[in-house]
Enzyme design. Structure first.
Site, PDB file in Angstrom:
ATOM      1  N   GLU A 198      33.031  47.296  44.367  1.00  0.00           N
ATOM      2  CA  GLU A 198      31.797  47.710  43.622  1.00  0.00           C
ATOM      3  C   GLU A 198      30.599  46.564  43.696  1.00  0.00           C
ATOM      4  OE1 GLU A 198      33.742  47.800  39.622  1.00  0.00           O
ATOM      5  OE2 GLU A 198      34.876  49.694  40.101  1.00  0.00           O
ATOM      6  N   ASN A 243      34.890  48.988  48.753  1.00  0.00           N
ATOM      7  CA  ASN A 243      35.688  50.099  47.546  1.00  0.00           C
ATOM      8  C   ASN A 243      34.540  50.151  46.642  1.00  0.00           C
ATOM      9  OD1 ASN A 243      38.006  51.540  46.957  1.00  0.00           O
ATOM     10  ND2 ASN A 243      38.193  50.129  45.247  1.00  0.00           N
ATOM     11  N   HIS A 279      37.201  58.027  40.560  1.00  0.00           N
ATOM     12  CA  HIS A 279      37.192  58.403  39.054  1.00  0.00           C
ATOM     13  C   HIS A 279      36.240  59.321  38.902  1.00  0.00           C
ATOM     14  CE1 HIS A 279      39.713  54.726  38.513  1.00  0.00           C
ATOM     15  NE2 HIS A 279      38.919  53.878  39.339  1.00  0.00           N
ATOM     16  N   GLU A 308      41.448  55.508  43.757  1.00  0.00           N
ATOM     17  CA  GLU A 308      41.761  55.342  42.241  1.00  0.00           C
ATOM     18  C   GLU A 308      41.499  56.372  41.519  1.00  0.00           C
ATOM     19  OE1 GLU A 308      39.805  51.792  40.612  1.00  0.00           O
ATOM     20  OE2 GLU A 308      39.789  50.749  42.423  1.00  0.00           O
ATOM     21  N   ASP A 310      41.329  59.393  39.453  1.00  0.00           N
ATOM     22  CA  ASP A 310      41.787  60.031  38.090  1.00  0.00           C
ATOM     23  C   ASP A 310      40.560  61.108  37.574  1.00  0.00           C
ATOM     24  OD1 ASP A 310      39.885  58.249  37.144  1.00  0.00           O
ATOM     25  OD2 ASP A 310      41.643  56.896  36.008  1.00  0.00           O
TER      26      ASP A 310
HETATM   27  C1  XIL Z   1      40.896  48.953  35.461  1.00  0.00           C
HETATM   28  C2  XIL Z   1      42.542  48.841  35.192  1.00  0.00           C
HETATM   29  O1  XIL Z   1      43.061  50.133  35.165  1.00  0.00           O
HETATM   30  C3  XIL Z   1      42.419  48.335  33.732  1.00  0.00           C
HETATM   31  O2  XIL Z   1      43.881  48.296  33.420  1.00  0.00           O
HETATM   32  C4  XIL Z   1      41.701  47.273  33.511  1.00  0.00           C
HETATM   33  O3  XIL Z   1      41.734  46.856  32.140  1.00  0.00           O
HETATM   34  C5  XIL Z   1      40.329  47.205  33.793  1.00  0.00           C
HETATM   35  O4  XIL Z   1      40.239  47.919  35.243  1.00  0.00           O
HETATM   36  N1  XIL Z   1      37.701  50.363  39.194  1.00  0.00           N
HETATM   37  C6  XIL Z   1      38.514  49.580  39.648  1.00  0.00           C
HETATM   38  C7  XIL Z   1      39.635  48.969  38.997  1.00  0.00           C
HETATM   39  O5  XIL Z   1      38.236  48.852  41.035  1.00  0.00           O
HETATM   40  O6  XIL Z   1      40.251  47.836  39.081  1.00  0.00           O
HETATM   41  C8  XIL Z   1      39.597  49.280  37.463  1.00  0.00           C
HETATM   42  O7  XIL Z   1      40.951  49.379  36.917  1.00  0.00           O
HETATM   43  C9  XIL Z   1      39.104  50.858  37.158  1.00  0.00           C
HETATM   44  C10 XIL Z   1      37.640  50.985  37.846  1.00  0.00           C
END
Ligand code: XIL
Length: 401
Positions: A198, A243, A279, A308, A310
């Site tokens: 990020e 990422n 996400h 990641e 969802d």
């Molecule tokens: C999130 C986790 O799922 C949580 O448990 C934590 O409190 C905050 O981070 N992008 C990322 C991840 O790269 O590391 C994040 O994960 C979600 C967004």
């Protein structure tokens, strides 16, 4: 064909009167004991068996058994981060059912928080490797690949680092030492690392996060290349990734990464891939340029990964997703997986946890939830079946080649 249609009709006729009761029963059980919703009530309430023509064919194999050769289907491993504030103990070490499903369904894992700075390096001279070690150990036993998350980020850094008033020289040493220590410890056992996470801002004119990211702010953009070089020295076989979120499709932010990747490659920096987090949120729509986007990085010679996944949305007042929401969610999961499967160098697709009750989403996005592929009792949601069917199709196509 006719027989199947008749049977489905019978099933749905038999179920209809029970649906209302089942919803009530499920909401009650979820309120009373989040883990206790029975598979039967969850299925009936959400009607996935009736909606998914494949569900009538009996059980398919777990996801990891369906992947095309060389493909990794993964999940985040729950613990740390938001989990630490919940009324349950850390899931991975304590929830046997969870561990069982993790091992059965996935051939790749990513520690969700256990390798982030605040977790693994809580004090300047203290590392806490216990939980990450346990994940890496069990992954080896279960023949799972491990993705390392994350080395350089603006978030979830410990106070000693963020508030430490270090000189640039000290900070450089701190980052270098951290990378050598953490990557070195798992040399040969963590096959991909997210080196920089990020690092660009959102919007139409993305810039490096020079305000929020301590490394970029204090050490300048050149530190990105250094971090990759150090990680490469610490484990020459690990594949090293950029990422970020909101870079699934072709857009200004993913283009910023595209240009950065080109520069790093031109400078001979050991960068091997780009991860798109995945996400997604209904309110922003699905960007169908995802495959094209992955492909342009592939054309640079980089691996791609969906890291990641969802899919979140606003829940109705009763907290139970509607059939339409579940169907749309399943489509979006499927579209992301298809985009990846259609690109040669995209060999890794990771969902950001399961089941819904362990997801980070409700804790970070008010009113939203139900973002994962499993109900709270680990039974499959339509999104799970969508991934399952997509993998099975890809495997068949793969075999034909
Ligand atoms: C999130 C986790 O799922 C949580 O448990 C934590 O409190 C905050 O981070 N992008 C990322 C991840 O790269 O590391 C994040 O994960 C979600 C967004």
């Amino acid at each position: 064909m006719r027989r199947r249609a008749q049977r489905n009709a019978m099933i749905s006729r038999a179920r209809r009167p029970g649906v209302y009761l089942a919803v009530v029963a499920m909401v009650l059980t979820m309120v009373a004991a989040p883990a206790a919703a029975s598979p039967a009530s969850a299925d009936a309430a959400h009607g996935w068996a009736g909606h998914d023509h494949r569900a009538g064919h009996g059980k398919r194999a777990p996801l990891r058994r369906l992947v095309p050769k060389g493909f990794r289907i993964g999940s985040a491993v729950a613990g740390g981060g938001h989990h630490a504030d919940q009324d349950y103990p850390p899931p991975f070490p304590n929830d046997r059912r969870y561990r069982h499903v993790l091992a059965k369904e996935f051939n790749s894992v990513t520690p969700e928080n256990q390798l982030k700075w605040e977790f693994v390096h809580p004090e300047r001279h203290t590392y806490d490797f216990g939980p990450a070690d346990a994940i890496v150990r069990s992954a080896r036993r279960d023949h799972q690949a491990v993705r390392g998350h994350v080395l350089m980020w603006h978030s979830q850094n410990p106070a000693w680092l963020e508030e430490g008033d270090f000189t640039p020289r000290e900070l450089r040493r701190i980052l270098r030492e951290h990378i050598f220590t953490v990557v070195g410890r798992y040399r040969g056992r963590i096959h991909q690392w997210e080196v920089a996470n990020e690092i660009f801002t959102d919007g139409d004119d993305p810039e490096l996060r020079t305000d929020q990211n301590i490394w970029l702010r204090e050490l300048g953009p050149g530190i990105i290349a250094d971090a990759f070089r150090w990680a490469h020295q610490a484990d020459p076989n690990a594949k090293l990734f950029l990422n970020d979120y909101a870079i699934e499709g072709v857009n200004p932010k993913s283009t910023a990464y595209y240009e950065l990747a080109q520069e790093l490659l031109a400078d001979g920096v050991p960068i091997h891939g780009i991860g798109v987090q995945g996400h997604l949120d209904f309110q922003y729509g699905f960007d169908h340029s995802m495959q094209d986007n992955l492909q342009r990085f592939d054309d640079l010679g980089l691996a791609t990964a969906v890291t990641e996944v969802d899919v979140r949305f606003f829940l109705p007042e009763d907290g139970v997703p509607t059939d339409e929401q579940l169907a749309q969610q399943a489509d979006w999961y499927r579209w992301m997986l298809e985009a990846c499967l259609n690109v040669d160098g995209c060999r890794s697709f990771t969902v950001w946890g399961f089941p819904d009750r362990y997801s980070w989403v409700p804790h970070f996005f008010e009113g939203q939830g139900a973002a994962t592929i499993m109900w709270d009792d680990f039974t499959p949601k339509p999104a799970y079946h969508a991934l399952q069917a997509t993998l099975a199709d890809a495997r068949k196509a793969h075999r034909r080649h």
